[in-house]
Design a protein around this motif. Structure first.
Motif, PDB file in Angstrom:
ATOM      1  N   PHE A  11       3.078  11.675   9.715  1.00 42.86           N
ATOM      2  CA  PHE A  11       2.532  10.572  10.498  1.00 42.86           C
ATOM      3  C   PHE A  11       1.974   9.523   9.538  1.00 42.86           C
ATOM      4  CE2 PHE A  11      -1.171  12.902   9.458  1.00 42.86           C
ATOM      5  CZ  PHE A  11      -2.232  12.018   9.488  1.00 42.86           C
ATOM      6  N   VAL A  12       1.937   8.296   9.999  1.00 43.10           N
ATOM      7  CA  VAL A  12       1.433   7.180   9.201  1.00 43.10           C
ATOM      8  C   VAL A  12       0.004   6.892   9.630  1.00 43.10           C
ATOM      9  CG1 VAL A  12       1.781   4.755   8.587  1.00 43.10           C
ATOM     10  CG2 VAL A  12       3.760   6.240   8.975  1.00 43.10           C
ATOM     11  N   THR A  13      -0.890   6.853   8.656  1.00 41.69           N
ATOM     12  CA  THR A  13      -2.297   6.569   8.948  1.00 41.69           C
ATOM     13  C   THR A  13      -2.490   5.073   9.188  1.00 41.69           C
ATOM     14  OG1 THR A  13      -2.854   6.200   6.629  1.00 41.69           O
ATOM     15  CG2 THR A  13      -3.080   8.461   7.470  1.00 41.69           C
ATOM     16  N   PRO A  14      -3.604   4.699   9.803  1.00 41.23           N
ATOM     17  CA  PRO A  14      -3.924   3.282   9.916  1.00 41.23           C
ATOM     18  C   PRO A  14      -4.152   2.690   8.522  1.00 41.23           C
ATOM     19  CG  PRO A  14      -5.474   4.640  11.176  1.00 41.23           C
ATOM     20  CD  PRO A  14      -4.602   5.560  10.411  1.00 41.23           C
ATOM     21  N   GLY A  15      -3.919   1.413   8.382  1.00 39.09           N
ATOM     22  CA  GLY A  15      -4.113   0.754   7.091  1.00 39.09           C
ATOM     23  C   GLY A  15      -5.517   0.904   6.534  1.00 39.09           C
ATOM     24  N   LEU A  16      -6.496   1.002   7.396  1.00 36.35           N
ATOM     25  CA  LEU A  16      -7.882   1.105   6.938  1.00 36.35           C
ATOM     26  C   LEU A  16      -8.278   2.512   6.500  1.00 36.35           C
ATOM     27  CD1 LEU A  16      -9.715  -1.136   9.565  1.00 36.35           C
ATOM     28  CD2 LEU A  16      -9.046  -1.715   7.220  1.00 36.35           C
ATOM     29  N   LYS A  52      -2.768   0.834  -0.529  1.00 36.13           N
ATOM     30  CA  LYS A  52      -3.168   1.942  -1.397  1.00 36.13           C
ATOM     31  C   LYS A  52      -2.864   1.598  -2.855  1.00 36.13           C
ATOM     32  CE  LYS A  52      -4.550   4.169   2.129  1.00 36.13           C
ATOM     33  NZ  LYS A  52      -5.300   3.188   2.902  1.00 36.13           N
ATOM     34  N   HIS A  53      -3.766   1.998  -3.740  1.00 36.04           N
ATOM     35  CA  HIS A  53      -3.707   1.618  -5.150  1.00 36.04           C
ATOM     36  C   HIS A  53      -4.188   2.774  -6.013  1.00 36.04           C
ATOM     37  CE1 HIS A  53      -8.076   1.164  -5.032  1.00 36.04           C
ATOM     38  NE2 HIS A  53      -7.855   0.657  -3.832  1.00 36.04           N
ATOM     39  N   PRO A  54      -3.929   2.731  -7.314  1.00 34.00           N
ATOM     40  CA  PRO A  54      -4.296   3.858  -8.178  1.00 34.00           C
ATOM     41  C   PRO A  54      -5.785   4.169  -8.190  1.00 34.00           C
ATOM     42  CG  PRO A  54      -2.918   2.296  -9.382  1.00 34.00           C
ATOM     43  CD  PRO A  54      -3.215   1.698  -8.049  1.00 34.00           C
ATOM     44  N   GLY A  55      -6.616   3.176  -8.046  1.00 37.23           N
ATOM     45  CA  GLY A  55      -8.051   3.400  -8.065  1.00 37.23           C
ATOM     46  C   GLY A  55      -8.560   4.208  -6.884  1.00 37.23           C
ATOM     47  N   GLY A  56      -7.749   4.358  -5.855  1.00 37.47           N
ATOM     48  CA  GLY A  56      -8.174   5.098  -4.674  1.00 37.47           C
ATOM     49  C   GLY A  56      -7.706   6.536  -4.615  1.00 37.47           C
ATOM     50  N   LEU A  57      -7.003   7.000  -5.653  1.00 34.00           N
ATOM     51  CA  LEU A  57      -6.409   8.337  -5.596  1.00 34.00           C
ATOM     52  C   LEU A  57      -7.417   9.442  -5.282  1.00 34.00           C
ATOM     53  CD1 LEU A  57      -3.816   8.099  -8.493  1.00 34.00           C
ATOM     54  CD2 LEU A  57      -3.331   8.317  -6.041  1.00 34.00           C
ATOM     55  N   GLN A  58      -8.581   9.392  -5.881  1.00 36.45           N
ATOM     56  CA  GLN A  58      -9.587  10.428  -5.613  1.00 36.45           C
ATOM     57  C   GLN A  58     -10.062  10.356  -4.166  1.00 36.45           C
ATOM     58  OE1 GLN A  58     -10.470  13.024  -7.773  1.00 36.45           O
ATOM     59  NE2 GLN A  58     -11.226  13.750  -5.825  1.00 36.45           N
ATOM     60  N   LEU A  71       2.104   8.327  -0.201  1.00 36.03           N
ATOM     61  CA  LEU A  71       1.447   7.029  -0.279  1.00 36.03           C
ATOM     62  C   LEU A  71       2.469   5.913  -0.116  1.00 36.03           C
ATOM     63  CD1 LEU A  71      -0.905   7.414  -3.376  1.00 36.03           C
ATOM     64  CD2 LEU A  71      -1.587   7.155  -0.996  1.00 36.03           C
ATOM     65  N   ILE A  72       2.091   4.891   0.607  1.00 35.81           N
ATOM     66  CA  ILE A  72       2.877   3.664   0.650  1.00 35.81           C
ATOM     67  C   ILE A  72       2.170   2.695  -0.298  1.00 35.81           C
ATOM     68  CG2 ILE A  72       3.696   1.752   2.057  1.00 35.81           C
ATOM     69  CD1 ILE A  72       3.678   3.679   4.449  1.00 35.81           C
ATOM     70  N   VAL A  73       2.790   2.451  -1.430  1.00 38.14           N
ATOM     71  CA  VAL A  73       2.163   1.628  -2.467  1.00 38.14           C
ATOM     72  C   VAL A  73       2.951   0.344  -2.734  1.00 38.14           C
ATOM     73  CG1 VAL A  73       1.122   3.636  -3.545  1.00 38.14           C
ATOM     74  CG2 VAL A  73       3.333   2.824  -4.358  1.00 38.14           C
ATOM     75  N   ALA A  74       3.895   0.040  -1.873  1.00 37.12           N
ATOM     76  CA  ALA A  74       4.808  -1.074  -2.124  1.00 37.12           C
ATOM     77  C   ALA A  74       4.079  -2.390  -2.377  1.00 37.12           C
ATOM     78  CB  ALA A  74       5.784  -1.223  -0.961  1.00 37.12           C
ATOM     79  N   HIS A  75       3.123  -2.737  -1.556  1.00 39.32           N
ATOM     80  CA  HIS A  75       2.466  -4.039  -1.726  1.00 39.32           C
ATOM     81  C   HIS A  75       1.760  -4.116  -3.075  1.00 39.32           C
ATOM     82  CE1 HIS A  75      -0.409  -7.251  -1.525  1.00 39.32           C
ATOM     83  NE2 HIS A  75       0.242  -7.731  -0.497  1.00 39.32           N
ATOM     84  N   ALA A  86       5.466  -2.389 -14.929  1.00 34.37           N
ATOM     85  CA  ALA A  86       4.086  -2.165 -15.380  1.00 34.37           C
ATOM     86  C   ALA A  86       3.254  -1.521 -14.272  1.00 34.37           C
ATOM     87  CB  ALA A  86       3.454  -3.479 -15.825  1.00 34.37           C
ATOM     88  N   ALA A  87       3.422  -1.978 -13.045  1.00 34.38           N
ATOM     89  CA  ALA A  87       2.655  -1.428 -11.928  1.00 34.38           C
ATOM     90  C   ALA A  87       3.027   0.039 -11.687  1.00 34.38           C
ATOM     91  CB  ALA A  87       2.905  -2.250 -10.668  1.00 34.38           C
ATOM     92  N   ALA A  88       4.311   0.331 -11.727  1.00 29.13           N
ATOM     93  CA  ALA A  88       4.741   1.722 -11.546  1.00 29.13           C
ATOM     94  C   ALA A  88       4.188   2.600 -12.656  1.00 29.13           C
ATOM     95  CB  ALA A  88       6.261   1.792 -11.511  1.00 29.13           C
ATOM     96  N   ARG A  89       4.176   2.103 -13.875  1.00 31.98           N
ATOM     97  CA  ARG A  89       3.637   2.867 -15.002  1.00 31.98           C
ATOM     98  C   ARG A  89       2.145   3.135 -14.799  1.00 31.98           C
ATOM     99  NH1 ARG A  89       4.628  -0.484 -18.831  1.00 31.98           N
ATOM    100  NH2 ARG A  89       6.762   0.230 -19.097  1.00 31.98           N
ATOM    101  N   LEU A  90       1.400   2.123 -14.375  1.00 33.15           N
ATOM    102  CA  LEU A  90      -0.037   2.294 -14.137  1.00 33.15           C
ATOM    103  C   LEU A  90      -0.299   3.332 -13.049  1.00 33.15           C
ATOM    104  CD1 LEU A  90      -1.181  -1.426 -14.307  1.00 33.15           C
ATOM    105  CD2 LEU A  90      -1.789   0.396 -15.912  1.00 33.15           C
ATOM    106  N   PHE A  91       0.511   3.291 -12.004  1.00 33.66           N
ATOM    107  CA  PHE A  91       0.336   4.260 -10.930  1.00 33.66           C
ATOM    108  C   PHE A  91       0.641   5.667 -11.428  1.00 33.66           C
ATOM    109  CE2 PHE A  91      -0.439   3.003  -6.484  1.00 33.66           C
ATOM    110  CZ  PHE A  91      -0.871   4.232  -6.029  1.00 33.66           C
ATOM    111  N   ARG A  92       1.720   5.815 -12.167  1.00 37.33           N
ATOM    112  CA  ARG A  92       2.091   7.135 -12.702  1.00 37.33           C
ATOM    113  C   ARG A  92       0.997   7.671 -13.624  1.00 37.33           C
ATOM    114  NH1 ARG A  92       4.740  11.058 -10.952  1.00 37.33           N
ATOM    115  NH2 ARG A  92       2.915  12.148 -11.630  1.00 37.33           N
TER     116      ARG A  92
END
Length: 102
Positions: A11-16, A52-58, A71-75, A86-92
């Motif tokens: 299921f997909v969660t709300p954006g918030l 969703k962004h790398p800083g929110g993983l925890q 995670l949907i991290v496209a934006h 670069a963004a994909a590398r930072l996320f990894r």
């Protein structure tokens, strides 16, 4: 819960979800409905969307209770000022660092 009864796998969660604007108890109730005990019904996998962004993983791990989510991290990746690679590398790197911390 009705999605589980209909046989949904995820299921997909709300954006918030996990944001300061969404009540942590609401986050918990949503996850519980999807992955908590419900007779013989299998759990669904949460698919977290909404900036969703790398800083929110925890925070994502804490909200779900484990690392069994998508995670949907496209934006974040698509709009990163240094580009997709670069963004994909930072996320990894952020995921790897979280794995090392346990």
């Amino acid at each position: 819960r009705w999605l589980r009864h209909l046989g949904a796998d995820w299921f997909v969660t709300p954006g918030l979800f996990t944001s300061p604007e969404m009540d942590p108890q609401a986050n918990r109730r949503l996850v519980e409905a999807a992955i908590g005990p419900d007779g013989d019904l299998p759990a669904m996998m949460p698919n977290l969307q909404g900036g969703k962004h790398p800083g929110g993983l925890q925070d994502y791990r804490s909200a779900v209770g484990d690392d069994d989510y998508m995670l949907i991290v496209a934006h974040w990746v698509d709009s990163h000022p240094d580009g997709l690679v670069a963004a994909a590398r930072l996320f990894r790197e952020a995921v790897d660092a979280l794995d090392q911390r346990g």
